[in-house]
Scaffold this active site. Structure first.
Site, PDB file in Angstrom:
ATOM      1  N   PRO A  80       0.819  -1.531   0.020  1.00  0.00           N
ATOM      2  CA  PRO A  80      -0.305   0.140   0.283  1.00  0.00           C
ATOM      3  C   PRO A  80       0.715   1.675   0.014  1.00  0.00           C
ATOM      4  O   PRO A  80       1.607   1.778   0.613  1.00  0.00           O
ATOM      5  CB  PRO A  80      -0.473  -0.087   1.544  1.00  0.00           C
ATOM      6  CG  PRO A  80       0.092  -1.187   2.278  1.00  0.00           C
ATOM      7  CD  PRO A  80       0.609  -2.257   1.233  1.00  0.00           C
ATOM      8  N   GLY A 114       4.119   4.819   4.854  1.00  0.00           N
ATOM      9  CA  GLY A 114       4.854   4.599   5.903  1.00  0.00           C
ATOM     10  C   GLY A 114       5.951   3.056   5.759  1.00  0.00           C
ATOM     11  O   GLY A 114       6.805   2.840   6.440  1.00  0.00           O
ATOM     12  N   LEU A 115       5.326   2.073   5.011  1.00  0.00           N
ATOM     13  CA  LEU A 115       6.159   1.602   4.166  1.00  0.00           C
ATOM     14  C   LEU A 115       6.662   1.265   3.518  1.00  0.00           C
ATOM     15  O   LEU A 115       7.393   0.188   2.286  1.00  0.00           O
ATOM     16  CB  LEU A 115       4.885   0.135   4.219  1.00  0.00           C
ATOM     17  CG  LEU A 115       3.636  -0.133   5.143  1.00  0.00           C
ATOM     18  CD1 LEU A 115       2.758  -1.778   5.489  1.00  0.00           C
ATOM     19  CD2 LEU A 115       4.646  -0.401   6.576  1.00  0.00           C
ATOM     20  N   GLY A 116       7.458   2.201   3.069  1.00  0.00           N
ATOM     21  CA  GLY A 116       8.279   2.252   1.838  1.00  0.00           C
ATOM     22  C   GLY A 116       8.319   2.140   0.474  1.00  0.00           C
ATOM     23  O   GLY A 116       8.895   1.796  -0.005  1.00  0.00           O
ATOM     24  N   SER A 117       7.205   2.458   0.186  1.00  0.00           N
ATOM     25  CA  SER A 117       6.769   2.339  -0.662  1.00  0.00           C
ATOM     26  C   SER A 117       7.451   2.479  -2.622  1.00  0.00           C
ATOM     27  O   SER A 117       7.470   2.437  -3.297  1.00  0.00           O
ATOM     28  CB  SER A 117       5.279   2.673  -1.277  1.00  0.00           C
ATOM     29  OG  SER A 117       5.050   3.575  -0.934  1.00  0.00           O
ATOM     30  N   SER A 118       8.177   4.178  -1.481  1.00  0.00           N
ATOM     31  CA  SER A 118       8.515   4.984  -2.764  1.00  0.00           C
ATOM     32  C   SER A 118       9.792   4.490  -2.834  1.00  0.00           C
ATOM     33  O   SER A 118      10.452   4.331  -4.134  1.00  0.00           O
ATOM     34  CB  SER A 118       8.285   6.193  -2.482  1.00  0.00           C
ATOM     35  OG  SER A 118       9.479   6.825  -1.422  1.00  0.00           O
ATOM     36  N   ALA A 119      10.852   4.539  -2.310  1.00  0.00           N
ATOM     37  CA  ALA A 119      12.269   3.419  -2.143  1.00  0.00           C
ATOM     38  C   ALA A 119      11.845   1.773  -2.266  1.00  0.00           C
ATOM     39  O   ALA A 119      12.422   1.145  -3.435  1.00  0.00           O
ATOM     40  CB  ALA A 119      12.945   3.656  -0.978  1.00  0.00           C
ATOM     41  N   ALA A 120      11.125   1.323  -2.286  1.00  0.00           N
ATOM     42  CA  ALA A 120      10.498   0.061  -3.069  1.00  0.00           C
ATOM     43  C   ALA A 120      10.161  -0.222  -4.476  1.00  0.00           C
ATOM     44  O   ALA A 120      11.162  -0.948  -5.316  1.00  0.00           O
ATOM     45  CB  ALA A 120       9.012  -0.508  -2.026  1.00  0.00           C
ATOM     46  N   ASP A 156      14.908   4.226   4.577  1.00  0.00           N
ATOM     47  CA  ASP A 156      14.046   3.327   3.823  1.00  0.00           C
ATOM     48  C   ASP A 156      15.577   2.480   2.391  1.00  0.00           C
ATOM     49  O   ASP A 156      14.846   1.089   2.118  1.00  0.00           O
ATOM     50  CB  ASP A 156      13.257   4.131   2.751  1.00  0.00           C
ATOM     51  CG  ASP A 156      11.833   5.243   3.884  1.00  0.00           C
ATOM     52  OD1 ASP A 156      12.517   4.665   5.129  1.00  0.00           O
ATOM     53  OD2 ASP A 156      11.032   5.244   3.657  1.00  0.00           O
TER      54      ASP A 156
END
Ligand code: MEV
Length: 314
Positions: free
Chosen positions: A95, A99-105, A146
């Site tokens: 999602p 705050g789970l790092g989607s942009s870096a992922a 991240d």
């Protein structure tokens, strides 16, 4: 035909969000229950991208893909190739903006896919540096936490401009990760902490220093398998994060419910102001109960995370 593939998981910050931007240590864990996959095809003409919210030329993509555009340009330069003739497909069950790092992922998946497409070996250092290009567009002065965690896929103890070490993980405990269902606002949260810091450093610095001390304590807890103490450090961190105004009513409510339902500790994770929280539980049974209570209290999703399952290296 797909010529390159890249995949990346998310991250959870156990301790040290925000204070890490000011040079304090932080601990983050890879979160592989959710992932982003990028595949690359070679085509004629301009680069294109297909993702949930956009299909078309990368050069005309909305502002949310601005970082990917800059990242592809920089990666192709690094690879010594022309920046065209690429079709990127991005699929995700991570999602966004929680705050789970989607942009870096997304960035890690894209760089991995491009290196795979050109059959060039990719080192972790080059990957982390390239991902930093997009992260500086999406976040204000990113610490690099991240990017480092997601690129390595390991539990990291991280200090900005000083580097990282991988943490040995020998702690018994299950984290419940709960999504408030509300978009987090990392950029705004980082910038509002900066404003507080500029206006009243004498008030904010001791809070940031204490968050750094709590990270050190948490790191000891991980080594000595002290989940009760780890829970306490999480609770204190949450109180401090509230003081620097990066929590919000929903996060506070879920944290309260988790503690009332028997969690050893609970706090927001990541940028805050929406997004996700984590609750530390001693067993799966306890985690199940906490998760059920969090859902009843409005969490849109929960995940379990056995701390013993984390990949760790000395
Ligand atoms: C965001 O995931 C973590 C923050 O500490 C920002 C950063 O480290 O750049 C809030």
């Amino acid at each position: 035909m797909t010529v390159g593939q890249g995949i990346a998981g998310g991250k959870i910050i156990l301790m040290g969000e925000h204070s890490v931007v000011y040079g304090q240590p932080a601990i983050a864990l890879p979160f592989s229950k959710v992932a982003i996959q990028c595949s690359v095809d070679f085509i004629q003409g301009d680069n294109t991208v297909d993702c949930d919210f956009y299909h078309g030329k990368l050069s005309e993509a909305p502002v949310l893909l601005e970082g990917v555009r800059a990242l592809v340009e920089r990666t192709m330069k690094e690879l010594g190739k022309e920046n065209d003739g690429l079709q990127l497909r991005i699929e995700s069950n991570l999602p966004a903006q929680r705050g789970l790092g989607s942009s870096a992922a997304v960035s890690v998946a894209v760089v991995r896919a491009l290196y795979d497409a050109f059959k060039v070996d990719l080192t972790e250092d080059v990957l982390t540096e390239l991902v930093g290009v997009a992260e500086s567009i999406y976040h204000e002065s990113p610490s690099g936490l991240d990017a480092t965690t997601i690129a390595s896929g390991k539990a990291v103890f991280f200090e900005k401009n000083r580097g990282k070490k991988y943490l040995p993980m020998s702690i018994d405990g299950v984290l419940v990760v709960a999504d408030t269902g509300v978009f987090g606002q990392t950029k705004q949260a980082v910038s509002s902490v900066r404003t507080l810091w500029n206006n009243n450093p004498d008030h904010i610095n001791p809070i940031l220093d204490r968050l750094g001390e709590l990270t050190m304590l948490a790191s000891e807890c991980l080594e000595t398998n002290d989940s009760v103490m780890l829970g306490r450090t999480m609770n204190e961190a949450q109180a401090l994060l509230r003081q620097i105004d990066v929590s919000d009513d929903r996060l506070e409510h879920l944290v309260e419910v988790a503690i009332e339902s028997g969690a050893l500790g609970a706090k927001l994770t990541g940028g805050g102001k929406g997004g996700c929280m984590i609750a530390l539980c001693s067993t799966y049974e306890a985690a199940n109960y906490v998760s059920q209570k969090l859902k009843e209290a409005g969490a849109s999703n929960t995940w379990f995370y056995d701390l013993k399952e984390i990949v760790s290296h000395e």
